[in-house]
Write an enzyme that holds these catalytic residues in place. Sequence first.
Site, PDB file in Angstrom:
ATOM      1  N   HIS A   8     -11.205  -1.391  -0.344  1.00  0.00           N
ATOM      2  CA  HIS A   8     -10.311  -0.337  -0.843  1.00  0.00           C
ATOM      3  C   HIS A   8     -10.408  -0.230  -2.353  1.00  0.00           C
ATOM      4  O   HIS A   8     -10.535   0.861  -2.922  1.00  0.00           O
ATOM      5  CB  HIS A   8      -8.867  -0.610  -0.439  1.00  0.00           C
ATOM      6  CG  HIS A   8      -7.860   0.126  -1.266  1.00  0.00           C
ATOM      7  ND1 HIS A   8      -7.407  -0.333  -2.496  1.00  0.00           N
ATOM      8  CD2 HIS A   8      -7.238   1.320  -1.073  1.00  0.00           C
ATOM      9  CE1 HIS A   8      -6.570   0.542  -3.016  1.00  0.00           C
ATOM     10  NE2 HIS A   8      -6.442   1.549  -2.173  1.00  0.00           N
ATOM     11  N   ASP A  30      -2.931   0.577   6.608  1.00  0.00           N
ATOM     12  CA  ASP A  30      -2.696  -0.587   5.759  1.00  0.00           C
ATOM     13  C   ASP A  30      -2.355  -1.797   6.621  1.00  0.00           C
ATOM     14  O   ASP A  30      -2.880  -2.902   6.413  1.00  0.00           O
ATOM     15  CB  ASP A  30      -1.558  -0.272   4.784  1.00  0.00           C
ATOM     16  CG  ASP A  30      -1.490  -1.250   3.625  1.00  0.00           C
ATOM     17  OD1 ASP A  30      -2.499  -1.924   3.331  1.00  0.00           O
ATOM     18  OD2 ASP A  30      -0.419  -1.348   2.999  1.00  0.00           O
ATOM     19  N   HIS A  47      -9.090  -5.089   1.724  1.00  0.00           N
ATOM     20  CA  HIS A  47      -8.444  -4.579   0.518  1.00  0.00           C
ATOM     21  C   HIS A  47      -9.402  -4.569  -0.677  1.00  0.00           C
ATOM     22  O   HIS A  47      -9.259  -3.734  -1.571  1.00  0.00           O
ATOM     23  CB  HIS A  47      -7.182  -5.378   0.203  1.00  0.00           C
ATOM     24  CG  HIS A  47      -5.974  -4.864   0.910  1.00  0.00           C
ATOM     25  ND1 HIS A  47      -5.704  -5.148   2.234  1.00  0.00           N
ATOM     26  CD2 HIS A  47      -4.971  -4.039   0.496  1.00  0.00           C
ATOM     27  CE1 HIS A  47      -4.589  -4.543   2.598  1.00  0.00           C
ATOM     28  NE2 HIS A  47      -4.123  -3.865   1.558  1.00  0.00           N
ATOM     29  N   HIS A  50      -3.649   4.954   0.199  1.00  0.00           N
ATOM     30  CA  HIS A  50      -4.068   3.548   0.194  1.00  0.00           C
ATOM     31  C   HIS A  50      -4.491   3.089   1.590  1.00  0.00           C
ATOM     32  O   HIS A  50      -5.584   2.541   1.786  1.00  0.00           O
ATOM     33  CB  HIS A  50      -2.902   2.693  -0.337  1.00  0.00           C
ATOM     34  CG  HIS A  50      -3.100   1.221  -0.217  1.00  0.00           C
ATOM     35  ND1 HIS A  50      -3.774   0.478  -1.163  1.00  0.00           N
ATOM     36  CD2 HIS A  50      -2.703   0.338   0.732  1.00  0.00           C
ATOM     37  CE1 HIS A  50      -3.781  -0.799  -0.806  1.00  0.00           C
ATOM     38  NE2 HIS A  50      -3.145  -0.902   0.337  1.00  0.00           N
TER      39      HIS A  50
END
Length: 361
Positions: free
Chosen positions: A254, A168, A251, A268
């Site tokens: 993601h 992350d 992101h 995540h």
Amino acid sequence: MENIILSPGKYVQGSGAIRRIASHARGRALVVADELVVGLIREAVQASFDDRTLKVAFEPFGGECCKGEIERLQQRVAQSGCEVIIGAGGGKALDTAKAVAHFTHLPVVMVPTIASSDAPCSALSVIYTDKGVFDEYLLLPKNPDVVLVDTDIISRAPTRLLVAGMGDALATYFEARAAAQGQALNLAGGVPTNTALALAQLCYQTLIRQGPMALAAAEAKVTTPALENIVEANTYLSGVGFESGGLAAAHAIHNGLTLLEECHHLYHGEKVAFGTLVQLVLENAPREEIVEVLSFCNAVGLPVHLWQLGIRELDMAKLRRVAEQACAVGETIHNMPFQVTPDKVLAAILAADRLGRRGVS
């Protein structure tokens, strides 16, 4: 346009920090955490509140940061008469606690028991459906009042969670850089400050230099300077860096991957790590930069190709859905400094997959 930087009211990190939590919470508290986390922290939290003759209650977290769970906990807060909410555990528990504190107008204390994401410091809750599919970002008017990180607890957590946090954090610098080049606004609706960009760059440098050593410490279940540095990078540097610097393609990729059932077992940060590689391909980053990212991911065990994400077959229809979701209206991929389309994203996913399979060369 104003320059804006966001950060929590207070950031506390260190060995045994949980034993002093009541001095930071300062009021009747309701702790939102799952049963496993309660088992880890209950004795220390209870003792700290007892020392200050303050009441504390524990409420089980349902496991998903979704609207139904947030509404259930709002009702529990009203019944408890608490003055402060403490969220403890991983990113979804913390995001849920932040959302509940927002809707009930109470201060909130974040107690991450894993360093798996930058959720603790942000004025943001990522809302999912009750099935775990990304729903929306809930932008909050302020950051958490206190973030308290006990590195002894972090060191005893599964190492995969620490690595996911590095994944992350890995996106922080590259997304902030792209957003700045695209003159995009950060999550506060302002222009990123030089401080935010410097923190994002420091986050990346810390990962590259300290990540493998921190992983070794976590595998040994001990706290070392490298582990302390990576916990700070995963939690604070990444948190302030992404929020005040801005998000971009990683992101959004993601969020697209959450559509695939094959990826639901991933954390995540594991999906974000691959999204970072896709972003670098999308923007045609220098070869040396891509090699450094691949080397880092391989060294700590982050996924760099679709097989490692659980995608065993190249189903082009499914991957196009991922690309289309990543390019949805309002997605952060549109902060990139050039126009992005599903076709470009799909091509970058396939090229990143090949690079990851080939390895560093």
